[in-house]
Design a protein around this motif. Structure first.
Motif, PDB file in Angstrom:
ATOM      1  N   ALA A   1       8.832  -1.997  -3.141  1.00  0.00           N
ATOM      2  CA  ALA A   1       9.454  -2.531  -4.355  1.00  0.00           C
ATOM      3  C   ALA A   1       8.992  -3.957  -4.579  1.00  0.00           C
ATOM      4  N   ALA A   2       8.982  -4.358  -5.840  1.00  0.00           N
ATOM      5  CA  ALA A   2       8.759  -5.760  -6.181  1.00  0.00           C
ATOM      6  C   ALA A   2      10.126  -6.389  -6.392  1.00  0.00           C
ATOM      7  N   GLN A   3      10.410  -7.435  -5.611  1.00  0.00           N
ATOM      8  CA  GLN A   3      11.742  -8.047  -5.664  1.00  0.00           C
ATOM      9  C   GLN A   3      11.664  -9.373  -6.398  1.00  0.00           C
ATOM     10  N   HIS A   4      12.640  -9.632  -7.224  1.00  0.00           N
ATOM     11  CA  HIS A   4      12.621 -10.857  -8.018  1.00  0.00           C
ATOM     12  C   HIS A   4      13.960 -11.562  -7.928  1.00  0.00           C
ATOM     13  N   ASP A   5      13.881 -12.828  -7.533  1.00  0.00           N
ATOM     14  CA  ASP A   5      15.071 -13.671  -7.412  1.00  0.00           C
ATOM     15  C   ASP A   5      15.131 -14.534  -8.659  1.00  0.00           C
ATOM     16  N   ILE A   6      15.872 -14.077  -9.630  1.00  0.00           N
ATOM     17  CA  ILE A   6      15.812 -14.705 -10.953  1.00  0.00           C
ATOM     18  C   ILE A   6      17.204 -15.104 -11.438  1.00  0.00           C
TER      19      ILE A   6
ATOM     20  N   ASN B   1      22.689 -14.940 -11.546  1.00  0.00           N
ATOM     21  CA  ASN B   1      21.560 -14.763 -10.615  1.00  0.00           C
ATOM     22  C   ASN B   1      21.579 -13.346 -10.074  1.00  0.00           C
ATOM     23  N   VAL B   2      20.705 -12.487 -10.615  1.00  0.00           N
ATOM     24  CA  VAL B   2      20.601 -11.147 -10.033  1.00  0.00           C
ATOM     25  C   VAL B   2      19.302 -11.022  -9.252  1.00  0.00           C
ATOM     26  N   HIS B   3      19.353 -10.157  -8.271  1.00  0.00           N
ATOM     27  CA  HIS B   3      18.133  -9.745  -7.600  1.00  0.00           C
ATOM     28  C   HIS B   3      17.630  -8.538  -8.367  1.00  0.00           C
ATOM     29  N   PHE B   4      16.455  -8.678  -8.923  1.00  0.00           N
ATOM     30  CA  PHE B   4      15.916  -7.656  -9.813  1.00  0.00           C
ATOM     31  C   PHE B   4      14.763  -6.961  -9.096  1.00  0.00           C
ATOM     32  N   HIS B   5      15.027  -5.747  -8.613  1.00  0.00           N
ATOM     33  CA  HIS B   5      14.016  -5.012  -7.862  1.00  0.00           C
ATOM     34  C   HIS B   5      13.388  -3.921  -8.737  1.00  0.00           C
ATOM     35  N   VAL B   6      12.096  -3.786  -8.606  1.00  0.00           N
ATOM     36  CA  VAL B   6      11.412  -2.684  -9.280  1.00  0.00           C
ATOM     37  C   VAL B   6      10.776  -1.814  -8.199  1.00  0.00           C
ATOM     38  N   LEU B   7      11.269  -0.593  -8.101  1.00  0.00           N
ATOM     39  CA  LEU B   7      10.804   0.323  -7.053  1.00  0.00           C
ATOM     40  C   LEU B   7       9.558   1.073  -7.511  1.00  0.00           C
ATOM     41  N   ALA B   8       8.603   1.140  -6.617  1.00  0.00           N
ATOM     42  CA  ALA B   8       7.379   1.890  -6.889  1.00  0.00           C
ATOM     43  C   ALA B   8       7.725   3.373  -7.052  1.00  0.00           C
TER      44      ALA B   8
ATOM     45  N   SER C   1       4.785   6.436  -3.209  1.00  0.00           N
ATOM     46  CA  SER C   1       3.631   5.540  -3.340  1.00  0.00           C
ATOM     47  C   SER C   1       3.239   4.995  -1.966  1.00  0.00           C
ATOM     48  N   ASN C   2       1.947   4.743  -1.824  1.00  0.00           N
ATOM     49  CA  ASN C   2       1.474   4.011  -0.658  1.00  0.00           C
ATOM     50  C   ASN C   2       1.688   2.518  -0.915  1.00  0.00           C
ATOM     51  N   LYS C   3       2.361   1.858   0.037  1.00  0.00           N
ATOM     52  CA  LYS C   3       2.772   0.459  -0.150  1.00  0.00           C
ATOM     53  C   LYS C   3       1.576  -0.441  -0.498  1.00  0.00           C
ATOM     54  N   GLU C   4       0.543  -0.381   0.349  1.00  0.00           N
ATOM     55  CA  GLU C   4      -0.595  -1.297   0.158  1.00  0.00           C
ATOM     56  C   GLU C   4      -1.281  -1.020  -1.186  1.00  0.00           C
ATOM     57  N   GLU C   5      -1.478   0.263  -1.456  1.00  0.00           N
ATOM     58  CA  GLU C   5      -2.170   0.602  -2.702  1.00  0.00           C
ATOM     59  C   GLU C   5      -1.380   0.150  -3.922  1.00  0.00           C
ATOM     60  N   TRP C   6      -0.074   0.429  -3.883  1.00  0.00           N
ATOM     61  CA  TRP C   6       0.753   0.068  -5.030  1.00  0.00           C
ATOM     62  C   TRP C   6       0.813  -1.452  -5.205  1.00  0.00           C
ATOM     63  N   GLU C   7       0.942  -2.137  -4.069  1.00  0.00           N
ATOM     64  CA  GLU C   7       1.009  -3.602  -4.168  1.00  0.00           C
ATOM     65  C   GLU C   7      -0.281  -4.178  -4.732  1.00  0.00           C
ATOM     66  N   ALA C   8      -1.405  -3.630  -4.306  1.00  0.00           N
ATOM     67  CA  ALA C   8      -2.693  -4.116  -4.810  1.00  0.00           C
ATOM     68  C   ALA C   8      -2.859  -3.784  -6.292  1.00  0.00           C
ATOM     69  N   ALA C   9      -2.388  -2.600  -6.694  1.00  0.00           N
ATOM     70  CA  ALA C   9      -2.694  -2.123  -8.043  1.00  0.00           C
ATOM     71  C   ALA C   9      -1.672  -2.587  -9.083  1.00  0.00           C
ATOM     72  N   GLN C  10      -0.382  -2.651  -8.722  1.00  0.00           N
ATOM     73  CA  GLN C  10       0.648  -2.764  -9.765  1.00  0.00           C
ATOM     74  C   GLN C  10       1.657  -3.891  -9.594  1.00  0.00           C
TER      75      GLN C  10
ATOM     76  N   SER D   1       5.666  -7.901 -11.729  1.00  0.00           N
ATOM     77  CA  SER D   1       6.352  -9.188 -11.617  1.00  0.00           C
ATOM     78  C   SER D   1       6.085 -10.078 -12.821  1.00  0.00           C
ATOM     79  N   ARG D   2       4.841 -10.069 -13.269  1.00  0.00           N
ATOM     80  CA  ARG D   2       4.530 -10.856 -14.479  1.00  0.00           C
ATOM     81  C   ARG D   2       5.399 -10.418 -15.645  1.00  0.00           C
ATOM     82  N   PHE D   3       5.537  -9.123 -15.776  1.00  0.00           N
ATOM     83  CA  PHE D   3       6.336  -8.578 -16.873  1.00  0.00           C
ATOM     84  C   PHE D   3       7.794  -9.072 -16.759  1.00  0.00           C
ATOM     85  N   VAL D   4       8.330  -9.003 -15.541  1.00  0.00           N
ATOM     86  CA  VAL D   4       9.720  -9.442 -15.324  1.00  0.00           C
ATOM     87  C   VAL D   4       9.852 -10.943 -15.600  1.00  0.00           C
ATOM     88  N   TYR D   5       8.916 -11.735 -15.077  1.00  0.00           N
ATOM     89  CA  TYR D   5       9.025 -13.191 -15.250  1.00  0.00           C
ATOM     90  C   TYR D   5       8.865 -13.602 -16.713  1.00  0.00           C
ATOM     91  N   ASP D   6       8.014 -12.879 -17.433  1.00  0.00           N
ATOM     92  CA  ASP D   6       7.879 -13.169 -18.867  1.00  0.00           C
ATOM     93  C   ASP D   6       9.212 -12.973 -19.583  1.00  0.00           C
TER      94      ASP D   6
END
Lengths: 486, 486
Positions: B351-356, B393-400, B404-413, B418-423
């Protein structure tokens, strides 16, 4: 550069064009009232009085001044205590009034947040909050003229700091114009935000030397449910400190004020106020004015706590006598006694006044040592400490010998008296400016007694953010060099 | 300068001589554990590990590094979330551990103040306070390793920010070593002090890029009298926001926590924890965990307030169902459900975790918009928001996508997600780092999305206070140029 009479005209024309006729004047009749601080200690000169209508105009004006290296002296209600808003006598600076920017941009009663422009007067903010059954937990004598911009820029205090903190604690966000005319905007309040240095904190209390505050988001609290005001008679300042600890333990967050008044000041007030009465029967060496405040809905918690607090204080000999104001009218009379100390002491004769703080735990010791030490060092002078014991902040006045001529005494002795007091405060780990700021009145003493590392760091920050030295030059932190052409 | 293998020896000999054998090592077995952050995201290299015993040694060491332009990476418990305490891979930096400085210098129970050196572990501080029937009102998951120096430097948050504020609000004074080795000491707490810029505030949260915090004076509060923990079932995040306002109105300062948990996270926790039970009978789209805390002596005020608060909430349809923990054991079980969300979600997959954070008033709208927007943009992903609603302040997680393979997903997506969430966060006026700081993990995003005026001002301050760029280079705020010889 210093403008000579002839070459300022193009600059002033640009300012006039930028701000329009409502936004600029150099008419001495309109300008003069703002060139002297309200206590009449400082009088300066200025190129003119700029009164921008909005943040964009402030930014454009500062950019213009930046490009042409014209110093700017920002001013709010002109009710400061340290000459921070009065220009120097060179006449090279532009006086920048924020008073025209007096809009309350937003008030969110649910979130308890208000966005005020810099020129909003403190009383106006109080009124706006009250309409929503909320309150702004900071007040002070000058509330009818002091502006939000000035209060933020000087991190103003007041009588509620004990519970609610100074202005810094009320500020959720600010908008400010920096030395190059760029605008920093943190008005949207985020409860949590860790994106680097907290620049808002740097600007609060910087007395207009790092930026010009144009608006602030402030927190509001629920309106008061009720208050109880107590007048207590005490034998010593040490006893007052023990009583304060007791009240903090018993009343917790309800304790909103703890002020001390020595016998000398109390007698002066009784002489000064025609209808003043002693709330207690006997004479006491010290008095404490104690206020407990409950939020709306929690009023019925007050009486049992006050009763128990005073009962156990008497049992433990933490006070000699005490009375609770029977109603709001009497509560106001108790506070009037406290607030009349300054004018009552002024009526006696000239005095050197010191707004100082030491650690709360050491305040009683400080007063016990400082009063006799000053009176030994300066025969026929009287030293008096009164005020915010709960904040470790007393107003320490040294009265000239009775019958002294004000001007003569001030020329001959006042400075020496103050140096003596500030030296002692510094030995106690205290501050030579608790709430009034440095302005121009304490610039030299801060240089003499301030921590050299802190001063060097402040100078580095000032130099970095205002390299041309155009923002309130000579105040707070004099730079080695005067403003210079780019 | 970058040290080559040969020319670092004289410098390291000087460090060894300065700190002694306990104070310096370059033994890889001792050094390696500290070169990787605890989440295993970053691994760096270092010249060695310096562990000074006191402030004087830190000052002398920094002076030495300053003279020879050796970068310093300060480190406390190495429990940060953003890689802020991990050196880069160049191997040119010295790792500076504050863990040996673990003395509690003073604890004044009357004044409710404690002076901790930087290496004091948070749990140790909690224990010391408890012994005096006091408490330190900030806690977080890493309390067994997180140090005071790290907590101050990163302005740490936690679950009690709603009522008590983040670390900044607990700090009364600090001692820090600046880039040139000079020591700034504001440990003596003054409730009121207006002697210029508040440099303490500038250092708090600066992540070791402006100075190295060596000690701090912190406030303590009276111990807890009692708490009530409530688990509520809700239909929507909008309802949670209305319930929060209601609780703030009814409970005032007693409200110490307000956390939200969506159905997805709740189900994940029930799957993950072997003995977990649903505190309520039915299924709900959202859950709120609400905590009220009373100071010692005020415990009996809790039950009537909780009862009235929940009754009126039900009447006004601000919640669907609620239960109060019957005892401390059950209260802890409620909190365990909340605290197990992160590991439970991790067990599902990458997952991509966001502390926002966003303004509290806009959080419900943000979640309502962001969750479907993310899931639309990234098919087969799941977006989950949980955490500190009361702080915005929510922790905003986006689950693959499942499987999904962790390394592949992290490299690809992951980065794109995260950019989308931060925007989106930025569009809502929010912060891309609510409590975890920037460190190295968010340096690029801060440059991309931060206010250019704020960033330029921060850079100017950094340049002024650390002109050689030796303090935690590359973290928080990259300077244009790398550290250079004097």
């Amino acid at each position: 550069m210093t403008h000579s009479a002839t070459d300022t005209r193009p600059f002033l024309d640009q300012v006039r064009e930028l701000l329009g006729s409502r936004g600029f004047t150099d008419d001495p009749d309109l300008l003069d009232p703002w060139l002297t601080d309200w206590r009449g200690r400082y009088t300066g000169k200025a190129l003119g009085l700029a009164s921008p209508a909005n943040t964009q105009e402030v930014a454009a004006l500062v950019r213009l001044c930046h490009d042409q290296c014209v110093p700017i002296v920002p001013q709010g209600g002109n009710s400061g205590m340290s000459g921070g808003a009065t220009p120097d006598t060179s006449g090279t600076a532009l006086l920048l009034s924020l008073r025209r920017m007096d809009t309350i941009r937003a008030l969110d009663a649910d979130a308890r947040e208000i966005v005020c422009e810099a020129g909003v007067v403190l009383q106006t903010l109080h009124d706006a909050a009250e309409k929503e059954r909320l309150r702004f937990p900071l007040t002070l004598g000058g509330k009818g003229s002091a502006t939000i911009g000035g209060l933020v820029s000087t991190n103003a205090g007041g009588t509620q700091v004990l519970r609610h903190g100074s202005m810094r604690a009320q500020v959720l966000g600010i908008e400010a114009v920096l030395a190059d005319g760029s605008v920093i905007d943190t008005l949207t309040p985020l409860k949590k935000d860790n994106r680097g240095f907290d620049l808002k904190q740097l600007l609060i209390g910087s007395e207009g030397t790092l930026g010009i505050v144009t608006a602030a988001t402030l927190r509001l609290l629920p309106e008061i449910g009720g208050r109880r005001v107590i007048w207590a008679g005490l034998g010593s300042i040490g006893q007052a400190r023990r009583l304060l600890l007791h009240c903090e333990r018993m009343a917790g967050d309800l304790l909103e004020g703890f002020e001390v008044i020595p016998r000398h000041s109390f007698d002066a007030v009784l002489d000064y106020l025609p209808d003043a009465r002693n709330p207690l029967g006997g004479k006491h060496e010290w008095h404490a004015l104690i206020e407990l405040v409950a939020d709306r809905g929690a009023d019925d918690t007050l009486d049992p706590i006050v009763e128990q607090m005073l009962e156990t204080a008497l049992e433990n000999e933490l006070l000699d006598d005490a009375t609770i104001a029977a109603n709001e009218h009497q509560a106001e009379q108790f506070w009037l006694l406290r607030e009349s100390i300054a004018p009552a002491e002024r009526a006696i004769g000239p005095a050197a006044q010191h707004d100082i703080s030491v650690p709360v735990a050491r305040m009683a010791d400080f007063v016990a040592e400082a009063v006799p030490a000053v009176e030994r060092q300066f025969p026929d002078h009287e030293a008096i400490a009164f005020g915010h014991l709960g904040d470790g902040n007393v107003h320490f006045h040294v009265l000239a010998p009775r019958g002294s001529n004000k001007e003569e005494w001030e020329a001959a002795q006042a400075k020496e008296v103050s140096r003596f007091v500030y030296d002692l405060v510094t030995r106690y780990g205290g501050s030579i400016s608790a709430e009034h700021g440095i302005g121009q009145i304490k610039v030299d003493e801060l240089q003499r007694l301030g921590d050299p590392v802190a001063l060097a760091t402040m100078r580095a920050v000032k130099q970095a953010l205002d390299p041309r030295g155009i923002l309130n030059p000579g105040k707070l932190l004099p730079l080695a060099s005067a403003p210079d052409s780019p």
